[in-house]
Design a protein around this motif. Structure first.
Motif, mmCIF file in Angstrom:
data_model
loop_
_atom_site.group_PDB
_atom_site.id
_atom_site.type_symbol
_atom_site.label_atom_id
_atom_site.label_comp_id
_atom_site.label_asym_id
_atom_site.label_seq_id
_atom_site.Cartn_x
_atom_site.Cartn_y
_atom_site.Cartn_z
ATOM 1 N N ALA A 52 6.507 4.784 -5.396
ATOM 2 C CA ALA A 52 5.895 3.545 -5.869
ATOM 3 C C ALA A 52 6.004 2.440 -4.812
ATOM 4 C CB ALA A 52 6.545 3.104 -7.184
ATOM 5 N N ILE A 53 7.148 2.358 -4.150
ATOM 6 C CA ILE A 53 7.341 1.377 -3.071
ATOM 7 C C ILE A 53 6.345 1.634 -1.940
ATOM 8 C CG2 ILE A 53 8.922 0.707 -1.208
ATOM 9 C CD1 ILE A 53 11.225 1.145 -3.263
ATOM 10 N N LEU A 58 5.159 -1.695 0.435
ATOM 11 C CA LEU A 58 6.282 -2.630 0.539
ATOM 12 C C LEU A 58 7.325 -2.157 1.541
ATOM 13 C CD1 LEU A 58 6.719 -3.572 -3.218
ATOM 14 C CD2 LEU A 58 5.776 -4.981 -1.369
ATOM 15 N N ALA A 59 7.109 -0.989 2.134
ATOM 16 C CA ALA A 59 8.051 -0.445 3.115
ATOM 17 C C ALA A 59 7.312 0.454 4.090
ATOM 18 C CB ALA A 59 9.152 0.344 2.416
ATOM 19 N N THR A 90 11.816 -2.305 5.833
ATOM 20 C CA THR A 90 10.677 -3.179 5.602
ATOM 21 C C THR A 90 10.815 -4.474 6.384
ATOM 22 O OG1 THR A 90 9.279 -4.126 3.865
ATOM 23 C CG2 THR A 90 11.677 -4.306 3.552
ATOM 24 N N ARG A 91 9.832 -5.327 6.230
ATOM 25 C CA ARG A 91 9.901 -6.686 6.778
ATOM 26 C C ARG A 91 10.845 -7.504 5.888
ATOM 27 N NH1 ARG A 91 5.422 -8.522 9.866
ATOM 28 N NH2 ARG A 91 3.808 -6.936 10.098
ATOM 29 N N SER A 132 3.271 -1.012 9.904
ATOM 30 C CA SER A 132 3.142 -0.246 8.671
ATOM 31 C C SER A 132 3.185 -1.089 7.409
ATOM 32 C CB SER A 132 4.264 0.797 8.598
ATOM 33 O OG SER A 132 4.168 1.687 9.682
ATOM 34 N N VAL A 133 3.825 -2.246 7.481
ATOM 35 C CA VAL A 133 3.976 -3.105 6.302
ATOM 36 C C VAL A 133 3.136 -4.358 6.521
ATOM 37 C CG1 VAL A 133 5.590 -4.393 4.848
ATOM 38 C CG2 VAL A 133 6.324 -2.252 5.928
ATOM 39 N N PRO A 134 2.098 -4.549 5.697
ATOM 40 C CA PRO A 134 1.234 -5.731 5.883
ATOM 41 C C PRO A 134 2.013 -7.034 5.781
ATOM 42 C CG PRO A 134 0.321 -4.225 4.236
ATOM 43 C CD PRO A 134 1.701 -3.742 4.569
ATOM 44 N N ARG A 135 1.550 -8.035 6.514
ATOM 45 C CA ARG A 135 2.148 -9.373 6.435
ATOM 46 C C ARG A 135 1.901 -9.961 5.069
ATOM 47 N NH1 ARG A 135 0.228 -10.260 12.048
ATOM 48 N NH2 ARG A 135 2.111 -10.192 13.289
#
Length: 136
Positions: A52-53, A58-59, A90-91, A132-135
């Motif tokens: 789900a993450i 989100l990661a 993640t960010r 990989s993780v959108p801003r």
């Protein structure tokens, strides 16, 4: 130096300033990436939460660590159980959203969600997390 401190102190300017610094120097800015630890009851729940993450982007990467023993106090009593631990890369800017989302899908009343900033690491790996993780 004073201008740099003012920019970094302002929440609205910090993100763009960090991205600009990173773009100009090619250097990693400590704390812009984090590892979140999420405790899960069993492997099935851990896989569902990890997927789900990732589906929500989100990661960049989630490790599902094997069963470990846990001791903790719950409602005044010492408990002992086994759990599966997720390591979520993640960010740092996504930690709040990640935490809220995990709490919304996690079966525990009070799920373990703890984040630690990444101070140093392989610059190529850290850049991959960014890609990989959108801003926000």
């Amino acid at each position: 130096e004073v201008l740099a401190l003012l920019v970094l102190a302002s929440p609205l300017l910090r993100g763009p300033a960090v991205r600009l610094h990173s773009a100009l120097t090619g250097a990693h800015v400590p704390g812009t990436h984090s590892i979140a630890l999420v405790g899960c009851l069993n492997e099935h729940i851990a896989r569902d939460i990890a997927r789900a993450i990732m589906d929500k982007k989100l990661a960049a990467h989630v490790n599902i660590l094997p069963k470990s023993s846990a001791l903790y106090f719950w409602k005044g009593e010492l408990e002992e159980s086994t759990e599966i631990l997720l390591l979520v890369k993640t960010r740092t800017s996504k930690i709040g959203e990640l935490s809220n989302y995990v709490r919304s899908i996690h079966p525990f009343e009070i799920p373990e969600i703890i984040s630690l900033p990444i101070d140093q690491g392989n610059p190529l790996y850290l850049r991959w997390i960014e890609e990989s993780v959108p801003r926000d």
